[in-house]
Design a protein around this motif. Structure first.
Motif, PDB file in Angstrom:
ATOM      1  N   LEU A 119       0.816  -1.223   0.000  1.00  0.00           N
ATOM      2  CA  LEU A 119       0.000   0.000   0.000  1.00  0.00           C
ATOM      3  C   LEU A 119       0.850   1.273   0.000  1.00  0.00           C
ATOM      4  O   LEU A 119       0.508   2.252  -0.659  1.00  0.00           O
ATOM      5  CB  LEU A 119      -0.956  -0.006   1.198  1.00  0.00           C
ATOM      6  N   VAL A 120       1.962   1.265   0.725  1.00  0.00           N
ATOM      7  CA  VAL A 120       2.821   2.445   0.709  1.00  0.00           C
ATOM      8  C   VAL A 120       3.476   2.585  -0.677  1.00  0.00           C
ATOM      9  O   VAL A 120       3.653   3.700  -1.176  1.00  0.00           O
ATOM     10  CB  VAL A 120       3.860   2.412   1.848  1.00  0.00           C
ATOM     11  N   ASP A 122       1.979   1.787  -3.425  1.00  0.00           N
ATOM     12  CA  ASP A 122       0.907   2.405  -4.219  1.00  0.00           C
ATOM     13  C   ASP A 122       0.843   3.905  -3.960  1.00  0.00           C
ATOM     14  O   ASP A 122       0.626   4.707  -4.881  1.00  0.00           O
ATOM     15  CB  ASP A 122      -0.456   1.786  -3.868  1.00  0.00           C
ATOM     16  N   TYR A 123       1.006   4.264  -2.709  1.00  0.00           N
ATOM     17  CA  TYR A 123       0.966   5.684  -2.354  1.00  0.00           C
ATOM     18  C   TYR A 123       2.093   6.441  -3.074  1.00  0.00           C
ATOM     19  O   TYR A 123       1.875   7.512  -3.640  1.00  0.00           O
ATOM     20  CB  TYR A 123       1.095   5.838  -0.838  1.00  0.00           C
ATOM     21  N   PHE A 125       3.630   5.585  -5.828  1.00  0.00           N
ATOM     22  CA  PHE A 125       3.291   5.648  -7.260  1.00  0.00           C
ATOM     23  C   PHE A 125       2.339   6.818  -7.521  1.00  0.00           C
ATOM     24  O   PHE A 125       2.547   7.620  -8.437  1.00  0.00           O
ATOM     25  CB  PHE A 125       2.585   4.362  -7.714  1.00  0.00           C
ATOM     26  N   ALA A 126       1.305   6.901  -6.699  1.00  0.00           N
ATOM     27  CA  ALA A 126       0.312   7.960  -6.889  1.00  0.00           C
ATOM     28  C   ALA A 126       0.961   9.330  -6.697  1.00  0.00           C
ATOM     29  O   ALA A 126       0.717  10.266  -7.470  1.00  0.00           O
ATOM     30  CB  ALA A 126      -0.856   7.768  -5.924  1.00  0.00           C
ATOM     31  N   ARG A 127       1.813   9.444  -5.677  1.00  0.00           N
ATOM     32  CA  ARG A 127       2.520  10.696  -5.438  1.00  0.00           C
ATOM     33  C   ARG A 127       3.408  11.051  -6.634  1.00  0.00           C
ATOM     34  O   ARG A 127       3.541  12.217  -6.993  1.00  0.00           O
ATOM     35  CB  ARG A 127       3.398  10.584  -4.192  1.00  0.00           C
ATOM     36  N   PHE A 129       2.844  10.371  -9.667  1.00  0.00           N
ATOM     37  CA  PHE A 129       2.010  10.884 -10.753  1.00  0.00           C
ATOM     38  C   PHE A 129       1.552  12.308 -10.468  1.00  0.00           C
ATOM     39  O   PHE A 129       1.517  13.134 -11.369  1.00  0.00           O
ATOM     40  CB  PHE A 129       0.838   9.945 -11.030  1.00  0.00           C
ATOM     41  N   GLN A 130       1.262  12.593  -9.207  1.00  0.00           N
ATOM     42  CA  GLN A 130       0.929  13.982  -8.876  1.00  0.00           C
ATOM     43  C   GLN A 130       2.097  14.900  -9.227  1.00  0.00           C
ATOM     44  O   GLN A 130       1.929  15.965  -9.800  1.00  0.00           O
ATOM     45  CB  GLN A 130       0.639  14.116  -7.378  1.00  0.00           C
ATOM     46  N   ALA A 148       6.453   3.891 -16.600  1.00  0.00           N
ATOM     47  CA  ALA A 148       5.821   3.158 -15.494  1.00  0.00           C
ATOM     48  C   ALA A 148       5.181   1.862 -15.998  1.00  0.00           C
ATOM     49  O   ALA A 148       5.272   0.814 -15.352  1.00  0.00           O
ATOM     50  CB  ALA A 148       4.781   4.044 -14.803  1.00  0.00           C
TER      51      ALA A 148
END
Lengths: 333, 333
Positions: A119-120, A122-123, A125-127, A129-130, A148
């Motif tokens: 989960l971290v 994933d976090y 990865f999302a960060r 992209f931001q 990616a």
């Protein structure tokens, strides 16, 4: 260690040259890895970030932007993006590989649990992209989001090729491009593109990152059979025990006699490894020149990386990148 | 089941209204979920995609774009993006929850392994970012990448709040926003934004998605205690056995007597659950009106969702979304 006392390595020189930019990257990384709502996140990421990798990938982005004369602020975001993607893949890799050590320290999945690592990751990865959205450059977004996808594809390919004796050098190269070179080349190319570099310079920096990443990974895979664990943080033959089909093994298997083949089948396909199998494996690799041929391949990719730089503007950082290509394979000489 | 024979549900009506757009979304999803290099990927994703969720989230994007009068092609990409993010989180959730069933079928982590679920989930995340970049709309990219970060943050928060009796309704709401509502609201808002809708319409559709997602998740958590497994595909008390702090439990614990509190401590914090504990838990929830209060909360969020639609242009799809807000909580009545 001796190296850095006698003369600075290309990594040291890059770090010195890019000092203030790298400071800005570190600050941005620290700022973006926290989470207001989930304190578990900085615990896990700090563990990784402070383990202090060499930050090679973000330096590649900064270096490319510098060579191309960039004077804006956004290369810092892209460098942080690249490091976040790298850190996220490390977290997920350690889950997939069931690793217990990374950079000489216990892995996050061991200190916390696999769930946190998934989960971290994933976090992060999302960060990432931001972060990559913020410069507002669509071409850079294409480069980094494609990277990616290539990384994830390479990881899945590695998983399905694992323990499959039929894995050839083509598949190995595809895996290496995915797991390592795609991020190297996206790092250099995105640095060039954010700088508005001409097409041929962006292409040259892509080629450099691609070849450097491949040289780097082949060297890593070779060192698994001939390195020493204090330098690499890994034990000799870790990949062998994990039954990973890396280049030295693939070359030895391609040249195997029927009798040797049944040895490989037993140790790779069936997991019935015994005391002394690693010595047999090393002897077979030696017999067929697999280690020497792997070293040749690594050196050839390093040469391609150097060649790619030729068309770029003359710049001190370009010379460091040139030496860096030699440096990633110098461990093999 | 009876419902769909007697009169079409709002979901059926949405599907009918958005038919050709949804066809385009399905085609795009099938096209983008394959991988040239890694055949394991379509195996895993096809298993999930063909399990046939209701595709509620992509329909929300299409519906928002339609209400806002969009006539371009890119809402299809955004809808596919949203479904890919959803599918990726399902894959990772099942690893984290160690689930064995999803939509009445064995989960991917059970059919393949956790490794494939982690890596194929990463692949779908990366594909979703490639898809969201293509329309070339930076504001939409901001919305969707922020949603991805909120989702991951919510998942980590859920993990660290798990089995912690101190978890309150605020934390629960944050978790629900992360794990469910963030993607609902990003789906509706991005549909509005790609359509170039005025700010207040985009805001209204964001609010609708947010409230709908919260209502939906509260209903889901309540059904875990009072549903029937043939309707939900889950067994009564699954969350209780997993020691998940969902709203009914949080309300019952907040009202607990000291004696009841030690029951909750044993069953939630220590994992020493016994035969009959679920019945005790249900009786305690009933005693403090926790189930009824949870139902009230779900209905209130559904009402907020309906209210949010008021300022939007009159449109047949708007009426369906109105009824959809009632529908997601109708299972509770």
């Amino acid at each position: 260690m001796m190296d850095s006392i006698l003369s600075p390595t290309p990594l040291d020189r890059l770090a010195a040259e890019l000092g203030s930019d790298m400071e800005a990257v570190s600050t941005l990384i620290r700022k973006r890895m926290v989470s207001r709502h989930a304190p578990r996140i900085p615990e896990v990421t700090a563990h990784l970030v402070e383990a202090g990798g060499k930050r090679l990938r973000p330096m590649l982005t900064l270096a490319a932007a510098r060579i191309c004369g960039y004077e804006g602020p956004w290369h810092v975001h892209l460098a942080a993006t690249v490091e976040f993607i790298h850190t996220a893949t490390l977290l997920h890799d350690d889950v997939v590989d069931e690793s217990a050590q990374r950079r000489g320290r216990p892995t996050a999945n061991l200190l916390w649990d696999n769930k946190s690592s998934v989960l971290v990751g994933d976090y992060l990865f999302a960060r990432s992209f931001q972060l990559m959205v913020e410069p507002g450059n669509l071409r850079v977004l294409g480069i980094l989001s494609n990277a990616a996808a290539t990384i994830a594809e390479g990881e899945v390919l590695q998983l399905s090729a694992a323990r499959d004796l039929a894995t050839g050098e083509d598949t190995y190269l595809q895996i290496v491009r995915g797991k390592t070179a795609a991020l190297f080349s996206a790092a250099t190319e995105s640095g060039a593109v954010i700088a508005g570099a001409p097409e041929d310079h962006a292409r040259a920096l892509f080629e450099y990152g691609d070849a450097l990443g491949i040289a780097f990974q082949i060297a890593d895979d070779l060192l698994d059979y001939q390195g020493n664990s204090s330098a690499t943080g890994k034990n000799i033959g870790d990949d062998f025990r994990d039954r990973k089909l890396t280049l030295p093994l693939i070359k030895a298997i391609a040249a195997a006699s029927p009798e040797e083949r049944s040895f490989w089948k037993r140790v790779i396909e069936t997991s019935r490894q015994e005391e002394g199998d690693i010595d047999t494996a090393l002897a077979l690799m030696e017999r067929h020149g697999a280690l020497a041929a792997t070293r040749e391949d690594a050196l050839r990719w390093a040469e391609r990386a150097r060649d790619a730089l030729r068309t770029l503007p003359d710049h001190p950082v370009r010379h460091i990148l040139h030496d860096l290509a030699d440096y990633v394979v110098a461990r093999l000489l």
